[in-house]
Design a protein around this motif. Structure first.
Motif, PDB file in Angstrom:
ATOM      1  N   LYS A 511       9.411  -4.673   7.833  1.00 17.75           N
ATOM      2  CA  LYS A 511       8.373  -4.229   8.775  1.00 17.75           C
ATOM      3  C   LYS A 511       7.346  -5.338   8.999  1.00 17.75           C
ATOM      4  O   LYS A 511       6.991  -5.677  10.121  1.00 17.75           O
ATOM      5  CB  LYS A 511       7.660  -2.993   8.200  1.00 17.75           C
ATOM      6  N   ASP A 512       6.901  -5.906   7.884  1.00 20.86           N
ATOM      7  CA  ASP A 512       5.902  -6.954   7.953  1.00 20.86           C
ATOM      8  C   ASP A 512       6.460  -8.191   8.670  1.00 20.86           C
ATOM      9  O   ASP A 512       5.762  -8.847   9.442  1.00 20.86           O
ATOM     10  CB  ASP A 512       5.483  -7.320   6.519  1.00 20.86           C
ATOM     11  N   GLY A 513       7.725  -8.489   8.405  1.00 22.45           N
ATOM     12  CA  GLY A 513       8.365  -9.657   9.001  1.00 22.45           C
ATOM     13  C   GLY A 513       8.494  -9.529  10.514  1.00 22.45           C
ATOM     14  O   GLY A 513       8.330 -10.509  11.250  1.00 22.45           O
ATOM     15  N   ASP A 752      -0.490 -17.929   8.349  1.00 21.06           N
ATOM     16  CA  ASP A 752      -1.325 -17.662   7.181  1.00 21.06           C
ATOM     17  C   ASP A 752      -1.191 -16.189   6.820  1.00 21.06           C
ATOM     18  O   ASP A 752      -1.693 -15.321   7.529  1.00 21.06           O
ATOM     19  CB  ASP A 752      -2.771 -18.033   7.515  1.00 21.06           C
ATOM     20  N   GLN A 753      -0.497 -15.926   5.709  1.00 27.28           N
ATOM     21  CA  GLN A 753      -0.211 -14.538   5.321  1.00 27.28           C
ATOM     22  C   GLN A 753      -1.172 -14.057   4.254  1.00 27.28           C
ATOM     23  O   GLN A 753      -0.939 -13.030   3.622  1.00 27.28           O
ATOM     24  CB  GLN A 753       1.219 -14.438   4.763  1.00 27.28           C
ATOM     25  N   THR A 754      -2.245 -14.802   4.020  1.00 26.94           N
ATOM     26  CA  THR A 754      -3.065 -14.462   2.860  1.00 26.94           C
ATOM     27  C   THR A 754      -4.018 -13.313   3.124  1.00 26.94           C
ATOM     28  O   THR A 754      -4.631 -12.807   2.209  1.00 26.94           O
ATOM     29  CB  THR A 754      -3.885 -15.682   2.381  1.00 26.94           C
ATOM     30  N   ARG A 755      -4.133 -12.923   4.367  1.00 25.98           N
ATOM     31  CA  ARG A 755      -5.070 -11.843   4.664  1.00 25.98           C
ATOM     32  C   ARG A 755      -4.521 -10.901   5.701  1.00 25.98           C
ATOM     33  O   ARG A 755      -3.993 -11.337   6.724  1.00 25.98           O
ATOM     34  CB  ARG A 755      -6.347 -12.428   5.231  1.00 25.98           C
ATOM     35  N   GLY A 756      -4.684  -9.612   5.453  1.00 28.41           N
ATOM     36  CA  GLY A 756      -4.374  -8.579   6.448  1.00 28.41           C
ATOM     37  C   GLY A 756      -3.024  -8.775   7.093  1.00 28.41           C
ATOM     38  O   GLY A 756      -2.023  -9.023   6.419  1.00 28.41           O
ATOM     39  N   GLN A 757      -2.985  -8.693   8.408  1.00 32.96           N
ATOM     40  CA  GLN A 757      -1.731  -8.807   9.135  1.00 32.96           C
ATOM     41  C   GLN A 757      -1.272 -10.256   9.275  1.00 32.96           C
ATOM     42  O   GLN A 757      -0.198 -10.504   9.794  1.00 32.96           O
ATOM     43  CB  GLN A 757      -1.884  -8.208  10.540  1.00 32.96           C
ATOM     44  N   GLY A 758      -2.096 -11.187   8.849  1.00 37.46           N
ATOM     45  CA  GLY A 758      -1.713 -12.591   8.991  1.00 37.46           C
ATOM     46  C   GLY A 758      -2.253 -13.176  10.280  1.00 37.46           C
ATOM     47  O   GLY A 758      -2.608 -12.461  11.214  1.00 37.46           O
TER      48      GLY A 758
HETATM   49 MG    MG Z   1       1.408 -10.060   5.962  1.00 39.99          MG
END
Ligand code: MG
Ligand code: BEZ
Length: 888
Positions: A511-513, A752-758
């Motif tokens: 889902k995230d991907g 940048d995946q370090t926060r929230g949705q990226g």
């Molecule tokens: Mg993410």
């Protein structure tokens, strides 16, 4: 007791395994190695299998005798370690020097090595070991790095010299080593007649420095597609530890060294594999960063290491400094303007523009046409900077976080875990042990999580875990990952593992991907480049292990594919998402895997290769399926089959790692940028197909790269940054350079995946953000300098990495070099501090900035250049001065 995972081969014969460079088959590596690791298994070992020559027409199991012997020897050593008296126990501690350079001794990711080592030695002494602990950290460092170094022209204290004759007599694999490195004693770490063992002994503890790979500064060797043998010095170092010092156990100190990356199979070592030969039967304990399960796992599988995780540094919000503070004040004044105050606005706008220009966030002139738009963009830039998360200082094993650092950690975690804003005074009081009154359900959960974090962070579990491991005991397993998103990494001091490989990518990751893939496409379109036909996608093991496979899922989503599972819910292949459901064209995705990903996720290598193949074979219109269009075209032009034309998963040759651009740049052994593209292609043009096997395909890679619209990589950790690790420009920079050579300059993006949705940023934006929030930020560099020698080394590494981006992509603005020069080299006080703490690294920083100018990455004015040269010379003089002092 320790849990050793020993297994027979199940899906191939002993002979096939012996002959293969890969070693275990994907499903063997998964079932027999990766799954047991989830329970804390370590030191995996093949002990037998079906032999083509064996009984009952090869259907009976037979033993792999040399492996069974090694397994027995390892168990015996663990037993005798457990039974040995503490006062007599002999421990070899190995520090690293990578990349090899005088300023780099004893450095490890995120770790203040000498402070940590000092604490560990004290812990050992208190436990009953016979160890003479130097009085201070500085004394310890001096004993190792200075001592008699100068007398021997060595880079650290020479503890022992192995005469060449003795080495020739005792080296079991002499002919293999000589074939690579010439006659003994070789040129590395040697005076021509003997080999140096670098280090110093403190009672029964020997602290040594691991020799280098040996090819770092050698442009021809950097081009080799494969790696061959360790140097004389490397092999001699481990032999000396095993046989002469007679270590009961070896402790590798921090992330990470070269042993586990020595040539050999990927998994399922044989007695011909170098990591196995070098470590032999000595129990191997490895202090390892808790956020790096992937490289840690390589050490576990290839060098039989038991990992002891250590915490990464506290994370803090970057905050603003100097000119940025002034700018923010003005931006606030702008926001506070009443409607209709045009006169004031026209007075304020040029002030803001000038302040923004002073911090390189705007051009100084011409005056803005549309101040409203410019200022609103500035407001979001400044906001992003202020709240950017940065690692703060280095971790100290056996040390304690300060209340301030704990509070920083709570503020960052509340945001990352709950999307909540935790006021700093509240964080401080929780750090001190208070539990505030929650006003609703959400706060109850937040405070409970924060309290758990405080408890976990205050618990000193790392030194006790090292002592347990040195007692030959079982070490509990722990998932690896970033504390901010995976608080289960606490307590540290445990044996890191990845996730169940049959379940990567997870449903959550899929889902995230899909979201991440869409963000990337959207950004590409928003930048005016249209819908991307081909994307070069760099993929690492770490990022996937930490996120249950989000990057894999992103690549699948771009291609319009998904994983296929068997009836047990285990990954067994790929399938296409029909175009009607996908709702957009398929993107052609060229994937370059790190050697580490290839080793750790063999099932996923096949998954990605199968997805590309299915897409290439789908009966779909070309304009909706770029993979098919490109593969058909290539097959026709090159008269090859579709199986070949559809290969999209590239990596190193089996048993090799990295593109080596980082080593070339570190050592300045390259002339022009095209050479870097060539180097990348030589190292990374091995295509992995649906069967998981590698084939060298440089022409195919060049053809696909010539079509690339965008190059992309995820950034999964706050602790990491594209400027903090040289492998980012080695991989993403390398592929970008290759695409540029193919004719077009691709857009380069970082997810940048370090926060929230990226967030998707251009590489240029990412480098600028990291430069401002870290390198130019007093909060960041003071945090580093607090750790002295190692802090300076970290700062220097960032400067070199930035030049790596210039070399590979040309995407670094000149102001970055100007400000770095001002901050570190032209400020006399700062320069003196750096030179005092780590003269070799300080000198390197000066020469790197000059090199960047000579390569035309920035153009200082005459005065600046002159001042920079003088600064460099002053530091060099100091280096020599120290030399004189020591010689005297
Ligand atoms: Mg993410
Ligand atoms: C990896 O996890 O694949 C990786 C980690 C660090 C550097 C390069 C690759």
């Amino acid at each position: 007791v320790p849990y050793l995972a020993a297994h027979p081969l199940e899906f191939q014969t002993l002979e096939q395994w012996q002959d293969s460079e890969r070693g275990l088959m994907p499903v063997e590596a998964t079932i027999m190695v990766a799954i047991p690791e989830l329970d804390g298994a370590t030191g995996p070992m093949v002990f037998g299998g079906r032999s083509e020559k064996g009984g009952n027409a090869g259907r009976d199991m037979s033993v792999a005798a040399d492996r069974a012997d090694m397994l027995a020897a390892r168990v015996a050593k663990l037993v005798s370690l457990r039974r040995s008296a503490l006062a007599e126990r002999r421990v070899g501690i190995v520090l690293f020097n990578f990349p090899p350079n005088a300023g780099n001794f004893g450095t490890a990711a995120f770790l203040s090595v000498f402070e940590s080592l000092h604490n560990v030695l004290q812990g050992m002494k208190a436990d009953g070991y016979t160890v003479d602990v130097p009085d201070s950290v500085d004394d310890l460092r001096a004993a190792l790095l200075k001592g008699n170094a100068l007398m021997y022209g060595a880079q650290a204290n020479v503890h022992h010299r192995i005469p060449a004759d003795e080495h020739v007599q005792r080296e079991t694999y002499l002919s293999e080593i000589e074939a690579q490195w010439g006659p003994a004693p070789g040129r590395q770490q040697s005076d021509g007649s003997s080999i140096f063992v670098l280090g110093a002994q403190f009672g029964n503890v020997f602290v040594g420095v691991q020799p280098a790979f040996g090819y770092e500064g050698d442009p021809m060797r950097l081009l080799f597609e494969k790696s061959f043998a360790p140097t004389h010095a490397f092999s001699a170092f481990y032999r000396w530890l095993r046989e002469d010092f007679a270590a009961d156990a070896v402790l590798h100190f921090g992330t990470h060294g070269a042993l586990e990356f020595m040539p050999g199979k990927q998994a399922g070592m044989s007695s011909a594999c170098w990591p196995d030969r070098l470590i032999g039967d000595v129990p191997n304990i490895y202090l390892y960063s808790s956020n790096n399960p992937s490289e840690g796992t390589i050490a576990k599988r290839r060098a039989a290491a038991t990992l002891i995780s250590y915490l990464t540094p506290p994370v803090a919000q970057a905050g603003l400094y100097r000119g940025l503070v002034d700018l923010k004040t003005s931006l606030e004044a702008w926001r506070a303007l009443e409607p209709g105050s045009e006169a004031e606005a026209s007075r304020l706008a040029p002030v803001i523009q000038a302040q923004a220009a002073a911090v390189d966030l705007s051009e100084a002139e011409p005056a803005w046409d549309n101040a409203d738009d410019a200022i609103s963009a500035l407001q979001s830039s400044v906001l992003e900077l202020e709240y950017a998360l940065i690692p703060h200082g280095l971790h100290v094993v056996g040390g304690q976080m300060s209340q301030e650092q704990l509070a920083d950690m709570l503020v960052s975690s509340a945001d990352a875990m709950h999307g909540a804003t935790l006021p700093r005074d509240l964080a401080l009081s929780m750090a001190a042990g208070d539990m505030p009154q929650a006003k609703d359900e959400a706060e109850t959960q937040l405070f409970a999580d924060m309290q758990k974090l405080v408890t976990g962070l205050k618990l000193e579990s790392e030194v006790p875990a090292l002592l347990r491991a040195l007692d030959g005991r079982y070490i509990r397993p722990a998932p690896g990952g970033d504390l901010l998103r995976t608080p289960e990494v606490l307590p540290t001091g445990r044996n890191l593992h990845g996730f169940d490989p049959f379940r990567i990518p997870s449903a959550f990751a899929m889902k995230d991907g899909a979201l991440g893939a869409q963000l990337l496409i959207d950004r590409h379109v928003a930048d005016g480049f249209g819908f991307p036909q081909t994307i070069a996608f760099v993929m690492w093991g770490t990022d996937n292990l930490k996120s249950q496979g989000v990057p894999i899922a992103q690549a699948l989503a771009l291609m319009g594919a998904r994983p296929r599972y068997d009836s047990y819910g285990r990954l067994c292949g790929a399938e296409l998402i029909p175009l009607v459901d996908l709702g957009r064209p398929r993107v052609d995705v060229v994937i370059t895997l790190s050697g580490i990903f290839r080793d750790l996720m063999p099932l996923q290598v096949k998954l990605l290769a199968e997805a590309a193949w299915l897409a290439a074979m789908a009966d779909e219109p070309s304009e909706l399926n770029a993979i098919r269009a490109h593969a058909l075209d290539y097959a026709q032009k090159n008269n090859c089959d579709m199986e070949t034309a559809a290969l999209r998963v590239f990596s190193n040759a089996e048993g090799a790692y990295g593109a080596n651009l980082n080593l070339a740049i570190e050592n300045s052994v390259w002339e022009d940028e095209d050479e870097l593209a060539e180097m990348y292609s030589r190292r990374k043009s091995f295509a992995y197909g649906r069967n998981g096997r590698a084939a060298k395909q440089p022409d195919l890679l060049a053809a696909v790269m010539a079509e690339v619209d965008a190059a992309y990589q995820n950034l999964e950790s706050v602790e990491l940054g594209v400027t903090s690790l040289d492998q980012y420009f080695d991989t993403l920079g390398g592929i970008s350079r290759m695409a540029q050579r193919g004719g077009r300059a691709p857009a380069i993006y970082i997810g940048d995946q370090t926060r929230g949705q990226g967030t998707v940023r251009t590489l240029n934006e990412q480098v600028a953000l990291e430069t401002r929030s870290r390198m130019l930020n007093p909060k960041w560099y003071e945090g580093m300098l607090q750790h002295g020698y190692e802090g300076v080394r970290q700062i220097e590494a960032h400067v070199t990495n930035i030049m790596g981006w210039s070399a590979t992509t040309g995407e670094v603005d000149p102001w970055v070099y100007e400000r770095l020069t001002e901050t570190y080299m032209l400020d006399p006080q700062m320069r003196a501090r750096l030179a005092e703490l780590n003269p070799a690294s300080a000198a390197k920083m000066a020469s790197r900035l000059i090199e960047a100018h000579e390569r035309n990455y920035w153009t200082p004015d005459e005065d600046t250049l002159e001042a920079l040269r003088r600064a460099g010379e002053e530091i060099e003089d100091r280096l020599e001065g120290i030399g004189m002092e020591m010689a005297a």
